[in-house]
Design a protein around this motif. Structure first.
Motif, PDB file in Angstrom:
ATOM      1  N   GLY A 325      44.984  56.257  46.445  1.00  0.00           N
ATOM      2  CA  GLY A 325      46.392  56.214  46.080  1.00  0.00           C
ATOM      3  C   GLY A 325      46.919  54.796  45.944  1.00  0.00           C
ATOM      4  N   VAL A 326      46.482  53.894  46.816  1.00  0.00           N
ATOM      5  CA  VAL A 326      46.918  52.500  46.751  1.00  0.00           C
ATOM      6  C   VAL A 326      46.430  51.848  45.455  1.00  0.00           C
ATOM      7  CG1 VAL A 326      46.650  50.218  47.797  1.00  0.00           C
ATOM      8  CG2 VAL A 326      47.101  52.215  49.246  1.00  0.00           C
ATOM      9  N   VAL A 327      45.164  52.067  45.115  1.00  0.00           N
ATOM     10  CA  VAL A 327      44.598  51.456  43.906  1.00  0.00           C
ATOM     11  C   VAL A 327      45.291  51.990  42.658  1.00  0.00           C
ATOM     12  CG1 VAL A 327      42.513  51.275  42.484  1.00  0.00           C
ATOM     13  CG2 VAL A 327      42.369  50.931  44.953  1.00  0.00           C
ATOM     14  N   GLY A 358      47.500  41.461  24.485  1.00  0.00           N
ATOM     15  CA  GLY A 358      47.219  42.699  25.204  1.00  0.00           C
ATOM     16  C   GLY A 358      45.772  43.132  25.062  1.00  0.00           C
ATOM     17  N   MET A 359      45.216  42.958  23.868  1.00  0.00           N
ATOM     18  CA  MET A 359      43.809  43.326  23.671  1.00  0.00           C
ATOM     19  C   MET A 359      42.882  42.451  24.502  1.00  0.00           C
ATOM     20  SD  MET A 359      43.435  44.435  19.668  1.00  0.00           S
ATOM     21  CE  MET A 359      43.824  42.814  19.022  1.00  0.00           C
ATOM     22  N   LEU A 360      43.221  41.181  24.621  1.00  0.00           N
ATOM     23  CA  LEU A 360      42.404  40.300  25.466  1.00  0.00           C
ATOM     24  C   LEU A 360      42.429  40.761  26.928  1.00  0.00           C
ATOM     25  CD1 LEU A 360      43.314  36.782  23.999  1.00  0.00           C
ATOM     26  CD2 LEU A 360      41.177  38.067  23.693  1.00  0.00           C
ATOM     27  N   LEU A 361      43.587  41.213  27.396  1.00  0.00           N
ATOM     28  CA  LEU A 361      43.684  41.720  28.765  1.00  0.00           C
ATOM     29  C   LEU A 361      42.844  42.987  28.943  1.00  0.00           C
ATOM     30  CD1 LEU A 361      47.492  41.228  29.509  1.00  0.00           C
ATOM     31  CD2 LEU A 361      45.590  40.048  30.625  1.00  0.00           C
ATOM     32  N   LEU A 362      42.819  43.843  27.941  1.00  0.00           N
ATOM     33  CA  LEU A 362      41.997  45.057  28.029  1.00  0.00           C
ATOM     34  C   LEU A 362      40.514  44.711  28.132  1.00  0.00           C
ATOM     35  CD1 LEU A 362      43.833  47.294  25.387  1.00  0.00           C
ATOM     36  CD2 LEU A 362      43.843  47.593  27.872  1.00  0.00           C
ATOM     37  N   VAL A 363      40.078  43.725  27.372  1.00  0.00           N
ATOM     38  CA  VAL A 363      38.683  43.282  27.451  1.00  0.00           C
ATOM     39  C   VAL A 363      38.377  42.735  28.842  1.00  0.00           C
ATOM     40  CG1 VAL A 363      37.012  41.605  26.581  1.00  0.00           C
ATOM     41  CG2 VAL A 363      38.471  42.848  24.978  1.00  0.00           C
ATOM     42  N   ALA A 364      39.296  41.943  29.384  1.00  0.00           N
ATOM     43  CA  ALA A 364      39.091  41.387  30.727  1.00  0.00           C
ATOM     44  C   ALA A 364      39.011  42.499  31.772  1.00  0.00           C
ATOM     45  CB  ALA A 364      40.229  40.430  31.064  1.00  0.00           C
ATOM     46  N   ALA A 365      39.808  43.543  31.601  1.00  0.00           N
ATOM     47  CA  ALA A 365      39.830  44.632  32.574  1.00  0.00           C
ATOM     48  C   ALA A 365      38.499  45.371  32.639  1.00  0.00           C
ATOM     49  CB  ALA A 365      40.957  45.610  32.241  1.00  0.00           C
ATOM     50  N   VAL A 366      37.961  45.753  31.480  1.00  0.00           N
ATOM     51  CA  VAL A 366      36.696  46.501  31.508  1.00  0.00           C
ATOM     52  C   VAL A 366      35.543  45.602  31.941  1.00  0.00           C
ATOM     53  CG1 VAL A 366      37.442  48.233  29.842  1.00  0.00           C
ATOM     54  CG2 VAL A 366      36.360  46.137  29.020  1.00  0.00           C
ATOM     55  N   THR A 367      35.663  44.305  31.685  1.00  0.00           N
ATOM     56  CA  THR A 367      34.641  43.375  32.177  1.00  0.00           C
ATOM     57  C   THR A 367      34.654  43.325  33.702  1.00  0.00           C
ATOM     58  OG1 THR A 367      34.841  42.022  30.171  1.00  0.00           O
ATOM     59  CG2 THR A 367      33.798  40.995  32.099  1.00  0.00           C
ATOM     60  N   LEU A 368      35.843  43.236  34.282  1.00  0.00           N
ATOM     61  CA  LEU A 368      35.960  43.240  35.743  1.00  0.00           C
ATOM     62  C   LEU A 368      35.471  44.561  36.336  1.00  0.00           C
ATOM     63  CD1 LEU A 368      39.475  41.561  36.174  1.00  0.00           C
ATOM     64  CD2 LEU A 368      37.290  40.627  36.966  1.00  0.00           C
ATOM     65  N   ALA A 373      31.438  47.516  39.527  1.00  0.00           N
ATOM     66  CA  ALA A 373      30.501  48.626  39.690  1.00  0.00           C
ATOM     67  C   ALA A 373      29.070  48.132  39.825  1.00  0.00           C
ATOM     68  CB  ALA A 373      30.621  49.580  38.506  1.00  0.00           C
ATOM     69  N   SER A 374      28.721  47.106  39.065  1.00  0.00           N
ATOM     70  CA  SER A 374      27.348  46.591  39.097  1.00  0.00           C
ATOM     71  C   SER A 374      27.015  45.929  40.425  1.00  0.00           C
ATOM     72  CB  SER A 374      27.139  45.584  37.956  1.00  0.00           C
ATOM     73  OG  SER A 374      27.360  46.187  36.708  1.00  0.00           O
ATOM     74  N   ALA A 375      28.004  45.240  40.995  1.00  0.00           N
ATOM     75  CA  ALA A 375      27.768  44.509  42.243  1.00  0.00           C
ATOM     76  C   ALA A 375      27.976  45.379  43.471  1.00  0.00           C
ATOM     77  CB  ALA A 375      28.689  43.291  42.304  1.00  0.00           C
ATOM     78  N   GLY A 376      28.359  46.629  43.270  1.00  0.00           N
ATOM     79  CA  GLY A 376      28.626  47.495  44.416  1.00  0.00           C
ATOM     80  C   GLY A 376      29.818  47.032  45.207  1.00  0.00           C
ATOM     81  N   GLU A 377      30.745  46.320  44.502  1.00  0.00           N
ATOM     82  CA  GLU A 377      31.930  45.762  45.161  1.00  0.00           C
ATOM     83  C   GLU A 377      32.857  46.884  45.619  1.00  0.00           C
ATOM     84  OE1 GLU A 377      34.538  43.174  46.754  1.00  0.00           O
ATOM     85  OE2 GLU A 377      32.625  42.607  45.866  1.00  0.00           O
ATOM     86  N   GLY A 378      33.571  46.651  46.672  1.00  0.00           N
ATOM     87  CA  GLY A 378      34.480  47.654  47.211  1.00  0.00           C
ATOM     88  C   GLY A 378      35.779  47.735  46.442  1.00  0.00           C
ATOM     89  N   SER A 379      36.837  47.995  47.156  1.00  0.00           N
ATOM     90  CA  SER A 379      38.102  48.314  46.515  1.00  0.00           C
ATOM     91  C   SER A 379      38.807  47.105  45.909  1.00  0.00           C
ATOM     92  CB  SER A 379      39.032  48.967  47.528  1.00  0.00           C
ATOM     93  OG  SER A 379      39.261  48.095  48.621  1.00  0.00           O
ATOM     94  N   THR A 380      38.534  45.886  46.390  1.00  0.00           N
ATOM     95  CA  THR A 380      39.311  44.718  45.959  1.00  0.00           C
ATOM     96  C   THR A 380      39.130  44.438  44.473  1.00  0.00           C
ATOM     97  OG1 THR A 380      39.104  43.729  48.154  1.00  0.00           O
ATOM     98  CG2 THR A 380      39.740  42.268  46.332  1.00  0.00           C
ATOM     99  N   ALA A 383      40.398  47.297  42.330  1.00  0.00           N
ATOM    100  CA  ALA A 383      41.856  47.268  42.206  1.00  0.00           C
ATOM    101  C   ALA A 383      42.300  46.204  41.212  1.00  0.00           C
ATOM    102  CB  ALA A 383      42.485  47.008  43.581  1.00  0.00           C
ATOM    103  N   LEU A 384      41.650  45.034  41.241  1.00  0.00           N
ATOM    104  CA  LEU A 384      41.999  43.971  40.301  1.00  0.00           C
ATOM    105  C   LEU A 384      41.747  44.422  38.864  1.00  0.00           C
ATOM    106  CD1 LEU A 384      42.868  41.073  39.715  1.00  0.00           C
ATOM    107  CD2 LEU A 384      40.480  40.353  40.070  1.00  0.00           C
ATOM    108  N   ALA A 385      40.619  45.080  38.643  1.00  0.00           N
ATOM    109  CA  ALA A 385      40.310  45.582  37.299  1.00  0.00           C
ATOM    110  C   ALA A 385      41.361  46.580  36.830  1.00  0.00           C
ATOM    111  CB  ALA A 385      38.925  46.234  37.295  1.00  0.00           C
ATOM    112  N   LEU A 386      41.805  47.442  37.734  1.00  0.00           N
ATOM    113  CA  LEU A 386      42.810  48.444  37.364  1.00  0.00           C
ATOM    114  C   LEU A 386      44.173  47.809  37.102  1.00  0.00           C
ATOM    115  CD1 LEU A 386      42.631  51.648  37.196  1.00  0.00           C
ATOM    116  CD2 LEU A 386      40.611  50.446  38.003  1.00  0.00           C
ATOM    117  N   ILE A 387      44.503  46.740  37.843  1.00  0.00           N
ATOM    118  CA  ILE A 387      45.770  46.038  37.590  1.00  0.00           C
ATOM    119  C   ILE A 387      45.756  45.403  36.201  1.00  0.00           C
ATOM    120  CG2 ILE A 387      47.193  44.076  38.289  1.00  0.00           C
ATOM    121  CD1 ILE A 387      46.309  44.647  41.178  1.00  0.00           C
TER     122      ILE A 387
END
Length: 486
Positions: A325-327, A358-368, A373-380, A383-387
């Motif tokens: 819910g927080v994310v 806006g399109m550049l931000l979308l590219v940055a989001a899916v990259t993050l 996901a690849s690094a097995g990173e947790g919520s931080t 959450a940044l990718a979703l923001i």
């Protein structure tokens, strides 16, 4: 038509309040919709819940725009909220009887509430000055921030409340949604008594309002704003582009006379507005309008595909419903919180340039998202990718909507807005339907790669607009040199 400033302010206030309540309703359901689908049908069908919701919004967009054109914005928005209330009731019923088909039907009707929230931005733009159009729209969109951020964080409280009522788990949030949609509809019905409508008479060049143009190839200004457009049914005449750089295309011709405004004072557009297909054909001939239509659909599809799979990805990695819910709340915050800033930016530097950002931000989001996901990173990092994903969606939606709000005369603008929102939601439905199988087959990395691929058509459309803008700027420079040549 002229609308007193007090009535216009009251109308904007009603739209702001309605979007706030509608944001609570939509976000409360989004946070748990995929989880409820997974419980009844498994992971492979989890994306179908969001697909059903956006499909319902897509199917409703054109009819709601038709109601707005014939009967006024108030009746269109009120009808949409009523349908969403019915959808919420069906979802609660489906959770009680554990029926997947009933749940999908309820989610489809529930999605109409999102279509109403989106169409309210056009209601705010009706009658707004071209120099303030994007900012006016963004204020209504911004109002969704409070409700949308609060909604997911109410999931756990609402779930406990639902269990207290004797409902199954995950049904409680939809009880909150039903109440919120009902309140939003009541506010619109009572206070949006005289919504502002765009004037059906084009303004003189230089005013920044839409001006009829010849059936010639559309062009854009050097700043990236539309300056002309083709008109399949317009008479052969030419009008200069507005000095402000706002859109000035012509629309398929329709009689200017129409029915008188209803007794309630609701403003309506031409009774002979063109159909959705004709409006899209018109937009296909205008690079700026075509770019706006494509970008709105693409940005929404990317956002839906990633967002709807994020709760599943997080729960599969052992994260709690509260953290989910927080994310999601942070993601929705990115979608709406900075809307006025992006509206100001679109009015200031041009909608096309803002949309490219806006399109550049979308590219940055899916990259993050891919890296997380690849690094097995947790919520931080997730959450940044979703923001960032929410920010990219916001910039794209506001700038492209501003282009649409100023591209055509009344008889094509409202149908084009409805058709664009329909396409946006159809694209989102397809993305959500594919997201579940993609997650099951390749994980969250594959979801982000697929989302990146969706952006390609918008990039191509943006290149066409920018090339036309450079060509128009070069022609203008050549003309100026010719005038000063001795």
């Amino acid at each position: 038509m002229s609308v007193p400033s007090g009535e216009r302010s009251r109308g904007i206030g009603a739209l702001v309040t309605g979007n706030l309540l509608g944001g609570v309703a939509v976000a409360s359901g989004i946070a748990v919709g995929g989880l409820l689908l997974e419980r009844l049908g498994g992971t492979s069908v989890a994306g179908l819940g969001q697909a059903a919701s956006v499909l319902g919004a897509a199917v409703a967009a054109v009819p709601l725009a038709g109601v707005a054109a014939r009967r006024g914005r108030r009746r269109s928005l009120t009808l949409g909220y009523a349908i969403a209330v019915l959808g919420g009731a069906l979802i609660v019923t489906a959770a009680v009887v554990a029926q997947l088909a009933v749940l999908l039907a309820g989610l489809a009707l529930f999605g109409v509430g999102q279509a109403v929230n989106l169409q309210s931005r056009y209601a705010a733009a009706d009658g707004a000055a071209p120099g303030n159009r994007a900012r006016t729209m963004s204020i209504v969109i911004w109002a969704t921030t409070i409700g949308s951020v609060a909604g997911p964080n109410l999931s756990e409280v609402a779930d406990r409340f639902g269990r207290w009522l004797g409902l199954p788990g995950l049904a409680g949030p939809y009880v909150f949604s039903i109440v919120s949609f009902a309140l939003a509809g009541a506010v619109v019905t009572v206070f949006l008594r005289r919504p502002t409508a765009p004037s059906s008479t084009p303004s003189a060049p230089g005013s920044g309002q839409a001006t009829p143009a010849a059936p010639s190839a559309p062009a854009t200004s050097a700043s990236g704003q539309a300056t002309s457009a083709s008109s399949p049914a317009a008479p052969s005449s030419t009008a200069p582009a507005p000095a402000s750089g706002q859109a000035a295309p012509a629309a398929p011709s329709a009689p200017s006379s129409g029915p008188a405004a209803p007794a309630s004072g609701e403003a309506v557009t031409s009774a002979r507005a063109v159909g959705a297909v004709a409006a899209l054909r018109w937009a296909a001939a205008d690079p700026a309008a075509r770019f706006a239509v494509v970008l709105i659909a693409v940005a929404h599809a990317m956002m839906v595909m990633v967002m709807v799979m994020t709760p599943l990805h997080m729960q599969h990695h052992g994260m709690s419903l509260q953290l989910v819910g927080v994310v999601i709340s942070l993601h929705v915050l990115g979608m709406y919180a900075l809307s006025p800033v992006f509206g100001w930016l679109a009015d200031r530097i041009g909608a096309v340039r803002t949309a490219c950002g806006g399109m550049l931000l979308l590219v940055a989001a899916v990259t993050l998202g891919f890296v997380a996901a690849s690094a097995g990173e947790g919520s931080t990092l997730t959450a940044l990718a979703l923001i960032v994903l929410g920010l990219g969606w916001s910039v794209s939606l506001i700038s492209a909507s501003a282009l649409l709000a100023g591209t055509a005369a009344d008889d094509v603008r409202v149908p084009l807005q409805g058709a664009t929102d329909a396409g946006m939601n159809y694209a989102g439905a397809a993305a959500a339907a594919l997201a579940g199988p993609i997650l099951a087959a390749g994980g969250f990395q594959a979801v982000n790669v697929a989302a990146a691929a969706i952006l390609v058509p918008a990039v191509a459309a943006a290149i066409a607009v920018l090339r036309r803008g450079r060509a128009a700027a070069k022609e203008g420079d050549d003309e100026r040199r010719e005038r000063v040549r001795p």
